[in-house]
Enzyme design. Structure first.
Site, PDB file in Angstrom:
ATOM      1  N   HIS A  37       1.066  -1.059   0.054  1.00  0.00           N
ATOM      2  CA  HIS A  37       0.132  -0.182   0.210  1.00  0.00           C
ATOM      3  C   HIS A  37       1.160   1.836  -0.105  1.00  0.00           C
ATOM      4  O   HIS A  37       0.507   1.962  -0.591  1.00  0.00           O
ATOM      5  CB  HIS A  37      -0.867   0.109   1.111  1.00  0.00           C
ATOM      6  CG  HIS A  37      -1.249  -0.861   1.273  1.00  0.00           C
ATOM      7  ND1 HIS A  37      -1.903  -2.410   2.038  1.00  0.00           N
ATOM      8  CD2 HIS A  37      -2.544  -1.553   0.836  1.00  0.00           C
ATOM      9  CE1 HIS A  37      -2.368  -3.330   2.344  1.00  0.00           C
ATOM     10  NE2 HIS A  37      -3.539  -2.582   1.428  1.00  0.00           N
ATOM     11  N   GLY A 148      -2.342  -1.659  -7.173  1.00  0.00           N
ATOM     12  CA  GLY A 148      -1.386  -2.676  -7.163  1.00  0.00           C
ATOM     13  C   GLY A 148      -2.106  -4.099  -8.301  1.00  0.00           C
ATOM     14  O   GLY A 148      -3.312  -4.254  -8.357  1.00  0.00           O
ATOM     15  N   GLN A 154      -8.744  -6.736 -10.904  1.00  0.00           N
ATOM     16  CA  GLN A 154      -9.436  -5.563 -10.531  1.00  0.00           C
ATOM     17  C   GLN A 154      -8.885  -5.071 -11.364  1.00  0.00           C
ATOM     18  O   GLN A 154      -9.965  -4.023 -11.563  1.00  0.00           O
ATOM     19  CB  GLN A 154      -8.989  -5.678  -8.525  1.00  0.00           C
ATOM     20  CG  GLN A 154      -8.982  -4.474  -8.099  1.00  0.00           C
ATOM     21  CD  GLN A 154      -9.635  -4.767  -6.454  1.00  0.00           C
ATOM     22  OE1 GLN A 154     -10.318  -4.818  -5.684  1.00  0.00           O
ATOM     23  NE2 GLN A 154      -8.441  -4.118  -6.268  1.00  0.00           N
ATOM     24  N   ARG A 188      -4.374  -9.994   4.367  1.00  0.00           N
ATOM     25  CA  ARG A 188      -4.717 -11.262   4.477  1.00  0.00           C
ATOM     26  C   ARG A 188      -2.828 -12.057   5.256  1.00  0.00           C
ATOM     27  O   ARG A 188      -3.689 -13.058   6.051  1.00  0.00           O
ATOM     28  CB  ARG A 188      -5.168 -11.882   3.766  1.00  0.00           C
ATOM     29  CG  ARG A 188      -6.709 -11.460   3.291  1.00  0.00           C
ATOM     30  CD  ARG A 188      -7.351 -12.241   2.376  1.00  0.00           C
ATOM     31  NE  ARG A 188      -8.728 -12.035   1.968  1.00  0.00           N
ATOM     32  CZ  ARG A 188      -8.827 -11.030   1.114  1.00  0.00           C
ATOM     33  NH1 ARG A 188      -7.961 -10.606   0.592  1.00  0.00           N
ATOM     34  NH2 ARG A 188     -10.427 -11.359   1.072  1.00  0.00           N
TER      35      ARG A 188
END
Ligand code: AMP
Length: 281
Positions: A37, A148, A154, A188
């Site tokens: 991030h 990313g 996505q 995660r």
């Protein structure tokens, strides 16, 4: 760093910035921030006068209720990290701010992206991603949007959304940041123990194996070898090991240097679903 929780307040700030002709870079996240991030924030800071990060765990994109409930949250650490890296604005909305009762929910025509790979194994996931991104992009109205490559499909879905909704922002796709072992950083990963983390490196090694052998071995053979390797190393469910056309995500039957390709993997270890990908050509 200014923290906004309401749409009204951040909209006033954005309008003022636009009035001053300041460029806005936007990094949407679900928090539990890591170096992946932060690399997006740094990229935005290089090319925009104002960098806005959002942290919102979007309920509508979780097809699995327990995954949503177990999603890690580390708000205080996240805020400290963002201040440290020099992020200008943090948008931290509630569910009610993002989805007020009067907001119309669309069905987004994302074509085969809806049914391939992540779309196939996470029913409704990308409609949820489109809902939240439509709302966030309408509020922030950025010049540049930073995502990313880690979430390859996505990125394709959001590029499609940008076109469907006529947003003017430019999508910048940033490289996947990995641990020194090769494991892709992910929020995660905090749900993995040390043994799982060591075993999970097999995803990265498998992608390298495919990249190195793409001209030597048939695709179906490589997919089979890699699936076996994942199972042997502690993965107990494999959603896919796929070698696809990187522009369409259609499976490739036979490798051909003229077809741009990407290997994508999704598999579960200790109940945690990991995804990763690597461009082959
Ligand atoms: P998330 O918080 O998981 O929704 O991710 C927010 C953004 O960070 C998305 O654009 C992700 O693709 C990106 N991202 C997540 N992990 C990484 C990583 N290891 N390297 C680069 N970007 C990442």
């Amino acid at each position: 760093m200014i923290i906004f929780k309401s749409v009204l307040d951040i909209s006033t700030f954005i309008n003022r910035s636009k009035f001053k002709n300041q460029t806005i870079g936007f990094v949407p996240t679900m928090g539990a921030l890591h170096d992946g991030h932060i690399s997006l924030i740094n990229e935005s800071k290089k090319n925009n006068e104002i960098t806005v990060c959002s942290i919102f765990v979007n309920p509508t994109q979780f097809n699995d209720k327990s995954d949503f409930e177990k999603y890690p949250t580390k708000q205080e650490d996240d805020i400290a990290l963002l201040i440290d890296v020099g992020c200008d604005v943090l948008f931290l909305p509630t569910v009610g701010e993002v989805y007020p009762n009067n907001i119309p929910l669309h069905n987004y025509d994302i074509g085969s992206l809806e049914t391939l790979l992540e779309g196939k194994y996470r029913s409704g996931h990308f409609q949820g991603v489109c809902q939240v991104m439509h709302r966030l992009l309408s509020i922030i109205n950025p010049n540049n949007l930073y995502l990313g490559q880690k979430d390859y499909q996505q990125c394709m879905v959001i590029q499609r959304l940008i076109e469907l909704a006529n947003f003017t922002c430019k999508l910048i796709i940033c490289a996947t940041i990995r641990e020194s072992s090769g494991l892709a950083m992910s929020s995660r990963n905090v749900r993995l123990n040390e043994k799982n983390k060591n075993a999970a490196v097999v995803i990265y090694e498998s992608m390298l194996f495919i990249k190195e052998n793409i001209t030597n071995l048939p695709i179906s053979k490589m997919e089979e070898i890699v699936s076996q390797k994942l199972l042997k190393n502690g993965f107990n469910r494999i959603d896919y090991v796929a070698i696809c056309n990187s522009k369409t995500l259609e499976n490739i039957a036979e490798f051909n240097t003229s077809i741009p390709s990407v290997v994508l993997i999704a598999a579960f270890i200790n109940g945690v679903r990991l995804i990763d990908n690597m461009l082959i050509s």
